[in-house]
Design an enzyme around this catalytic site. Structure first.
Site, PDB file in Angstrom:
ATOM      1  CB  CYS A  33      -0.900  -0.057   1.237  1.00 31.30           C
ATOM      2  SG  CYS A  33      -1.661   1.479   1.719  1.00 31.30           S
ATOM      3  CB  CYS A  36       0.536   1.581   4.138  1.00 34.05           C
ATOM      4  SG  CYS A  36      -1.191   1.066   4.014  1.00 34.05           S
TER       5      CYS A  36
END
Length: 114
Positions: A33, A36
């Protein structure tokens, strides 16, 4: 303080149980991600500004069995950051955020815990 890695086996103890003693912030993220990977160094850096007796930063990788935790809390995207006090979710945010945003999130939830 570096984020304490948790998983489905120790989540109840390290997140919910510990939240009866101090604010626990859980970063639910995934290695693949992009947001993230942007948020992780920010939240780790901001967490160093706080006393470990008041606040614990935890992290769980949303993969395999750990996805059950994401499902339990209705996570719809990554990263999702959830604050816990006394075993209950009290606040959350999604996506990458600035250091100031993360600091305000922690401060607001520390105020709820006092």
């Amino acid at each position: 303080m570096a984020a304490l890695e948790v998983n489905i086996d120790n989540f109840d103890t390290l997140v919910l149980g510990e939240s009866h003693h101090r604010l626990v912030v859980l970063d639910i993220s995934a290695q693949w991600c992009g947001p993230c990977n942007i948020l992780e160094p920010i939240i780790n850096s901001v967490s160093l500004e706080y006393d470990e007796k008041q606040f614990l930063l935890t992290k769980i990788e949303a993969e395999d069995e750990n996805m059950k935790i994401a499902g339990r809390y209705g996570v719809r995207g990554f990263p999702t950051v959830i604050a816990f006090i006394n075993g209950q979710e009290v606040d959350r945010f999604h996506s990458a955020q600035t250091a100031n945003f993360v600091r305000e999130f922690i401060d607001d939830n520390l105020d709820k815990n006092s």
